[in-house]
Design an enzyme around this catalytic site. Structure first.
Site, mmCIF file in Angstrom:
data_model
loop_
_atom_site.group_PDB
_atom_site.id
_atom_site.type_symbol
_atom_site.label_atom_id
_atom_site.label_comp_id
_atom_site.label_asym_id
_atom_site.label_seq_id
_atom_site.Cartn_x
_atom_site.Cartn_y
_atom_site.Cartn_z
ATOM 1 N N GLY A 79 -1.141 -0.939 3.172
ATOM 2 C CA GLY A 79 -0.367 -2.172 3.160
ATOM 3 C C GLY A 79 1.040 -1.864 2.679
ATOM 4 C CD GLN A 84 5.218 -1.781 -1.335
ATOM 5 O OE1 GLN A 84 4.515 -2.458 -0.589
ATOM 6 N NE2 GLN A 84 4.760 -0.739 -2.013
ATOM 7 C CD GLU A 172 0.641 -4.616 0.391
ATOM 8 O OE1 GLU A 172 1.867 -4.765 0.229
ATOM 9 O OE2 GLU A 172 0.049 -3.555 0.133
#
Length: 221
Positions: A79, A84, A172
């Site tokens: 994920g 990120q 996430e």
């Protein structure tokens, strides 16, 4: 979220079971590998912005999803959230097995996690993060989870899962609100994980670079 090896005989894409699916999502062939941010960088620690309606169905958002898929594969994760890769839009991609060996693949824009019923079980298990390269720590998460949002074209998405996939959905979605799994640990455990990360990071980054080169060859082919 970091990878866990589980058999994957069935594949569910965007919440729908499919008869056949490649080893890597098709988006990976179109994307480019981006740098994965590391804990301490500001974008990881603040709530993201909702993707505006006018971006849905557009090239910019589609390109971001493609890039996020191939970056996730290069980092050997299951994920990856927008923060990120340094983007503060609320979006994540995933290619994650559940505890029954079912493979779940897709993306969610502007995800919202259903509130957990107090009667729902909490499971403590190892959890890792691509933005905390290397170590894992035990953390309690709800056994089941449902996330609601839309896809890149604005179509409604509802994803439900249990076990490891439920953990991925929660992990996430946390990212899109500026929270890492280490923020849920005790101060002592967080300190241990960060110390371990500093010891392991160089070897993790080297492996990611090697994997990125492999994926570049895959895309070119």
């Amino acid at each position: 979220m970091s990878e866990q090896s589980v058999p994957v005989p069935v594949t569910v894409v965007q919440g729908r079971e499919v008869a056949d699916f490649p080893d890597l999502a098709p988006e990976a062939a179109r994307g480019r590998v981006l740098r994965v941010t590391v804990t301490g960088e500001d974008v990881l620690h603040r709530a993201g912005r909702d993707v505006p309606e006018e971006m849905l169905g557009g090239a910019e958002l589609s390109r971001l999803v493609d890039d996020m898929f191939v970056t996730m594969y290069a980092a050997e994760g299951v994920g990856l959230a927008g923060s990120q890769v340094g983007v503060d839009w609320r979006v994540f991609v995933y290619d994650c097995p559940d505890d029954d060996g079912v493979r779940h693949v897709g993306h969610v824009i502007n995800p919202v996690l259903d509130e957990r019923d107090v009667a729902d079980a909490v499971v403590v298990d190892n959890e890792g993060c691509l933005s905390v390269p290397g170590p894992h720590a035990e953390l309690g998460r709800a056994e089941s989870a449902t996330v609601r949002g839309v896809d890149r074209d604005g179509a409604e998405v509802v994803l439900s899962g249990s076990g490891y996939f439920a953990r991925c959905l929660q992990h996430e979605t946390d990212h899109t609100w500026g929270r890492l799994y280490i923020d849920r640990l005790s101060k002592r455990e967080r300190k241990r994980v960060l110390k371990k990360m500093n010891e392991m990071a160089d070897s993790v980054f080297a492996r990611r670079q090697e994997r990125a080169r492999e994926l570049e060859a895959y895309s070119a082919g």
